[in-house]
Scaffold this motif. Structure first.
Motif, PDB file in Angstrom:
ATOM      1  N   ASN A 102      52.396 -21.098 -36.249  1.00  0.00           N
ATOM      2  CA  ASN A 102      51.823 -20.233 -35.221  1.00  0.00           C
ATOM      3  C   ASN A 102      51.908 -18.766 -35.629  1.00  0.00           C
ATOM      4  OD1 ASN A 102      50.562 -20.509 -32.680  1.00  0.00           O
ATOM      5  ND2 ASN A 102      52.324 -19.568 -31.694  1.00  0.00           N
ATOM      6  N   LEU A 103      50.802 -18.036 -35.444  1.00  0.00           N
ATOM      7  CA  LEU A 103      50.765 -16.594 -35.673  1.00  0.00           C
ATOM      8  C   LEU A 103      50.267 -15.912 -34.409  1.00  0.00           C
ATOM      9  CD1 LEU A 103      49.166 -16.290 -39.247  1.00  0.00           C
ATOM     10  CD2 LEU A 103      51.586 -16.117 -38.652  1.00  0.00           C
ATOM     11  N   ILE A 104      50.955 -14.835 -33.997  1.00  0.00           N
ATOM     12  CA  ILE A 104      50.557 -14.072 -32.816  1.00  0.00           C
ATOM     13  C   ILE A 104      50.269 -12.643 -33.252  1.00  0.00           C
ATOM     14  CG2 ILE A 104      51.228 -13.254 -30.528  1.00  0.00           C
ATOM     15  CD1 ILE A 104      53.100 -15.618 -30.301  1.00  0.00           C
ATOM     16  N   PHE A 105      48.996 -12.249 -33.162  1.00  0.00           N
ATOM     17  CA  PHE A 105      48.586 -10.872 -33.423  1.00  0.00           C
ATOM     18  C   PHE A 105      48.587 -10.113 -32.096  1.00  0.00           C
ATOM     19  CE2 PHE A 105      46.881 -13.021 -37.100  1.00  0.00           C
ATOM     20  CZ  PHE A 105      46.982 -12.090 -38.118  1.00  0.00           C
ATOM     21  N   GLY A 106      49.107  -8.910 -32.094  1.00  0.00           N
ATOM     22  CA  GLY A 106      49.156  -8.135 -30.856  1.00  0.00           C
ATOM     23  C   GLY A 106      49.151  -6.641 -31.123  1.00  0.00           C
ATOM     24  N   ARG A 107      48.880  -5.882 -30.071  1.00  0.00           N
ATOM     25  CA  ARG A 107      48.923  -4.423 -30.135  1.00  0.00           C
ATOM     26  C   ARG A 107      49.527  -3.899 -28.842  1.00  0.00           C
ATOM     27  NH1 ARG A 107      42.400  -3.219 -30.108  1.00  0.00           N
ATOM     28  NH2 ARG A 107      41.854  -4.639 -28.427  1.00  0.00           N
ATOM     29  N   LEU A 108      50.041  -2.685 -28.906  1.00  0.00           N
ATOM     30  CA  LEU A 108      50.731  -2.085 -27.771  1.00  0.00           C
ATOM     31  C   LEU A 108      50.101  -0.749 -27.428  1.00  0.00           C
ATOM     32  CD1 LEU A 108      53.187  -3.269 -29.932  1.00  0.00           C
ATOM     33  CD2 LEU A 108      54.376  -3.180 -27.750  1.00  0.00           C
ATOM     34  N   PHE A 109      50.195  -0.396 -26.156  1.00  0.00           N
ATOM     35  CA  PHE A 109      49.741   0.896 -25.666  1.00  0.00           C
ATOM     36  C   PHE A 109      50.876   1.517 -24.868  1.00  0.00           C
ATOM     37  CE2 PHE A 109      47.817   3.225 -22.010  1.00  0.00           C
ATOM     38  CZ  PHE A 109      47.357   4.316 -22.736  1.00  0.00           C
ATOM     39  N   ASP A 110      51.308   2.699 -25.308  1.00  0.00           N
ATOM     40  CA  ASP A 110      52.437   3.384 -24.688  1.00  0.00           C
ATOM     41  C   ASP A 110      53.678   2.493 -24.708  1.00  0.00           C
ATOM     42  OD1 ASP A 110      53.752   5.474 -23.519  1.00  0.00           O
ATOM     43  OD2 ASP A 110      53.122   4.988 -21.476  1.00  0.00           O
ATOM     44  N   PHE A 111      53.867   1.786 -25.838  1.00  0.00           N
ATOM     45  CA  PHE A 111      55.011   0.901 -26.073  1.00  0.00           C
ATOM     46  C   PHE A 111      55.083  -0.239 -25.054  1.00  0.00           C
ATOM     47  CE2 PHE A 111      56.424   5.120 -27.714  1.00  0.00           C
ATOM     48  CZ  PHE A 111      56.359   4.795 -29.060  1.00  0.00           C
ATOM     49  N   HIS A 112      53.921  -0.663 -24.561  1.00  0.00           N
ATOM     50  CA  HIS A 112      53.832  -1.850 -23.712  1.00  0.00           C
ATOM     51  C   HIS A 112      52.716  -2.737 -24.258  1.00  0.00           C
ATOM     52  CE1 HIS A 112      56.618  -0.367 -20.648  1.00  0.00           C
ATOM     53  NE2 HIS A 112      55.991   0.797 -20.689  1.00  0.00           N
ATOM     54  N   VAL A 113      52.937  -4.039 -24.188  1.00  0.00           N
ATOM     55  CA  VAL A 113      51.992  -4.981 -24.779  1.00  0.00           C
ATOM     56  C   VAL A 113      50.636  -4.862 -24.095  1.00  0.00           C
ATOM     57  CG1 VAL A 113      51.461  -7.412 -25.136  1.00  0.00           C
ATOM     58  CG2 VAL A 113      53.780  -6.586 -25.526  1.00  0.00           C
ATOM     59  N   LEU A 114      49.591  -4.676 -24.907  1.00  0.00           N
ATOM     60  CA  LEU A 114      48.228  -4.556 -24.398  1.00  0.00           C
ATOM     61  C   LEU A 114      47.470  -5.873 -24.565  1.00  0.00           C
ATOM     62  CD1 LEU A 114      46.099  -2.504 -23.256  1.00  0.00           C
ATOM     63  CD2 LEU A 114      45.366  -2.184 -25.623  1.00  0.00           C
ATOM     64  N   ASP A 115      47.365  -6.354 -25.786  1.00  0.00           N
ATOM     65  CA  ASP A 115      46.656  -7.602 -26.083  1.00  0.00           C
ATOM     66  C   ASP A 115      47.509  -8.455 -27.000  1.00  0.00           C
ATOM     67  OD1 ASP A 115      44.425  -6.929 -24.607  1.00  0.00           O
ATOM     68  OD2 ASP A 115      43.403  -5.982 -26.294  1.00  0.00           O
ATOM     69  N   MET A 116      47.426  -9.769 -26.816  1.00  0.00           N
ATOM     70  CA  MET A 116      48.048 -10.727 -27.725  1.00  0.00           C
ATOM     71  C   MET A 116      47.109 -11.919 -27.888  1.00  0.00           C
ATOM     72  SD  MET A 116      52.149 -11.011 -26.943  1.00  0.00           S
ATOM     73  CE  MET A 116      51.931 -11.442 -25.220  1.00  0.00           C
ATOM     74  N   VAL A 117      46.965 -12.367 -29.130  1.00  0.00           N
ATOM     75  CA  VAL A 117      46.131 -13.530 -29.441  1.00  0.00           C
ATOM     76  C   VAL A 117      46.942 -14.452 -30.337  1.00  0.00           C
ATOM     77  CG1 VAL A 117      43.999 -14.363 -30.479  1.00  0.00           C
ATOM     78  CG2 VAL A 117      43.999 -12.204 -29.234  1.00  0.00           C
ATOM     79  N   GLU A 118      47.028 -15.712 -29.949  1.00  0.00           N
ATOM     80  CA  GLU A 118      47.795 -16.707 -30.693  1.00  0.00           C
ATOM     81  C   GLU A 118      46.845 -17.550 -31.530  1.00  0.00           C
ATOM     82  OE1 GLU A 118      51.559 -19.190 -29.300  1.00  0.00           O
ATOM     83  OE2 GLU A 118      49.685 -20.131 -28.619  1.00  0.00           O
ATOM     84  N   LEU A 119      47.113 -17.625 -32.833  1.00  0.00           N
ATOM     85  CA  LEU A 119      46.291 -18.378 -33.773  1.00  0.00           C
ATOM     86  C   LEU A 119      47.154 -19.397 -34.501  1.00  0.00           C
ATOM     87  CD1 LEU A 119      44.305 -15.381 -35.336  1.00  0.00           C
ATOM     88  CD2 LEU A 119      43.519 -16.917 -33.526  1.00  0.00           C
ATOM     89  N   GLY A 120      46.617 -20.587 -34.691  1.00  0.00           N
ATOM     90  CA  GLY A 120      47.326 -21.633 -35.421  1.00  0.00           C
ATOM     91  C   GLY A 120      46.753 -21.803 -36.818  1.00  0.00           C
ATOM     92  N   ILE A 121      47.620 -21.957 -37.807  1.00  0.00           N
ATOM     93  CA  ILE A 121      47.196 -22.124 -39.197  1.00  0.00           C
ATOM     94  C   ILE A 121      46.931 -23.604 -39.457  1.00  0.00           C
ATOM     95  CG2 ILE A 121      47.822 -21.784 -41.617  1.00  0.00           C
ATOM     96  CD1 ILE A 121      49.686 -19.544 -40.736  1.00  0.00           C
ATOM     97  N   GLU A 122      45.704 -23.934 -39.803  1.00  0.00           N
ATOM     98  CA  GLU A 122      45.354 -25.312 -40.160  1.00  0.00           C
ATOM     99  C   GLU A 122      45.309 -25.507 -41.675  1.00  0.00           C
ATOM    100  OE1 GLU A 122      41.777 -26.531 -38.229  1.00  0.00           O
ATOM    101  OE2 GLU A 122      42.820 -26.938 -36.332  1.00  0.00           O
ATOM    102  N   LYS A 123      44.861 -24.485 -42.395  1.00  0.00           N
ATOM    103  CA  LYS A 123      44.819 -24.547 -43.854  1.00  0.00           C
ATOM    104  C   LYS A 123      45.143 -23.167 -44.388  1.00  0.00           C
ATOM    105  CE  LYS A 123      41.838 -25.839 -47.740  1.00  0.00           C
ATOM    106  NZ  LYS A 123      40.473 -26.258 -48.152  1.00  0.00           N
ATOM    107  N   TYR A 124      45.942 -23.129 -45.455  1.00  0.00           N
ATOM    108  CA  TYR A 124      46.413 -21.840 -45.961  1.00  0.00           C
ATOM    109  C   TYR A 124      46.546 -21.898 -47.480  1.00  0.00           C
ATOM    110  CZ  TYR A 124      49.919 -18.311 -47.205  1.00  0.00           C
ATOM    111  OH  TYR A 124      50.609 -17.293 -47.799  1.00  0.00           O
TER     112      TYR A 124
END
Length: 313
Positions: A102-124
């Motif tokens: 599992n990989l979770i990409f995210g960004r913060l605004f004013d040191f608070h979580v703004l967006d988070m998207v969870e992606l699963g690795i099927e092939k790498y």
């Protein structure tokens, strides 16, 4: 540093410089990402975090110790580390039976979580598995997004914006042709997201513009979209607000036509045509015996001819 009524006041010059570096700026610093792994990780997730860190360097911080946290349930630890390291982006890797690799990409605004998207690795496929020469560290990549979902689906649009923030690198005014050597390609197809990394090869083409070939250098990901945590429209709009000082000022008396041609309107004072110098033109020279009248009235000049004297017999 002392804190009075919620305002932190520095005691030393060092703490003052530190607070000034964290204060809001008209031109933002380069966004830095913190890359960390959870309590349980697999070899695939650990290697994937290292490869993404290699793509993001030097604007990234890699945590080697495990952090027992669940971002979708409690994000306080992420916000704490973000404030500590002054990072506005994060990548969190974890592995369990329900959500493997599992990989979770995210960004913060004013040191608070703004967006988070969870992606699963099927092939790498890792960087080390592809035996080719790599791009230098800190190379600004070109981002290419293919797939209708990136334009129609709301979650994919936010994911596209998040990936642009994560991989775009520093903002530059100009880039030389030889510096365009790294390409990150994202394709959305059948509910999956394919990430590929290429190096641009400039070949001879017989003309001034070189022929471009793409060579895969890794890493390569086949990802599937899992959970998302997206900010509300109001908060998302607030995070994208631009200061008034950076907004371009409207220029008066300038317009453009449909083809992009620029037109300008020039305002001039009323000219006095009676004082217009025309003697330099041979055809407009005054002849002998001609007088100019009517200049002072503002009317058209009247030319009066004087007859030559009669010849004596």
């Amino acid at each position: 540093m002392t804190q009075l009524d919620g305002v932190v006041k520095p005691k030393t010059k060092r703490s003052k410089r530190f607070l000034e570096s964290r204060a809001p700026k008209l031109t933002e610093d380069v966004k830095t990402a913190m890359i960390m792994k959870g309590g349980n990780t697999s070899l695939t997730v650990t290697q994937a975090l290292k490869d993404i860190y290699a793509l993001k360097k030097p604007n990234a911080v890699l945590y080697k110790k495990k952090n027992i946290t669940r971002p979708f349930e409690d994000s306080t630890s992420l916000e704490f580390f973000s404030k500590k390291t002054n990072c506005s982006l994060f990548l969190f890797g974890s592995h369990n039976k329900k959500r493997p690799n599992n990989l979770i990409f995210g960004r913060l605004f004013d040191f608070h979580v703004l967006d988070m998207v969870e992606l699963g690795i099927e092939k790498y496929v890792s960087l080390s598995e592809i035996k080719t020469s790599k791009c230098p560290e800190g190379t600004k990549p070109m981002l290419v997004f293919a797939g209708e979902a990136f334009d129609t689906d709301n979650e994919h649009r936010r994911l596209k914006s998040l990936l642009i923030d994560f991989f775009r690198g520093p903002t530059v005014s100009a880039v030389r042709l030889a510096g365009l050597e790294h390409v990150l390609h994202f394709t959305a197809l059948d509910g999956k997201i394919y990430m590929r990394s290429y190096r641009c090869l400039l070949k001879k083409s017989g003309c001034r513009t070189p022929r471009i070939e793409l060579e895969e250098i890794g890493p390569s990901f086949d990802l599937v979209l899992r959970r998302t945590h997206l900010a509300s429209d109001d908060l998302y709009k607030l995070a994208h607000r631009q200061p008034k000082a950076l907004k371009p000022k409207k220029k008066k008396n300038i317009s453009h036509n449909a083809f992009g041609t620029k037109f300008g309107r020039v305002h001039m004072q009323k000219q006095d045509l009676s004082k217009l110098q025309t003697r330099k033109m041979k055809g407009l020279r005054k002849r002998r015996g001609e007088t100019v009248a009517g200049d002072q009235d503002g009317q058209a000049p009247k030319v009066a001819k004087v007859s030559p004297p009669a010849h004596a017999d």
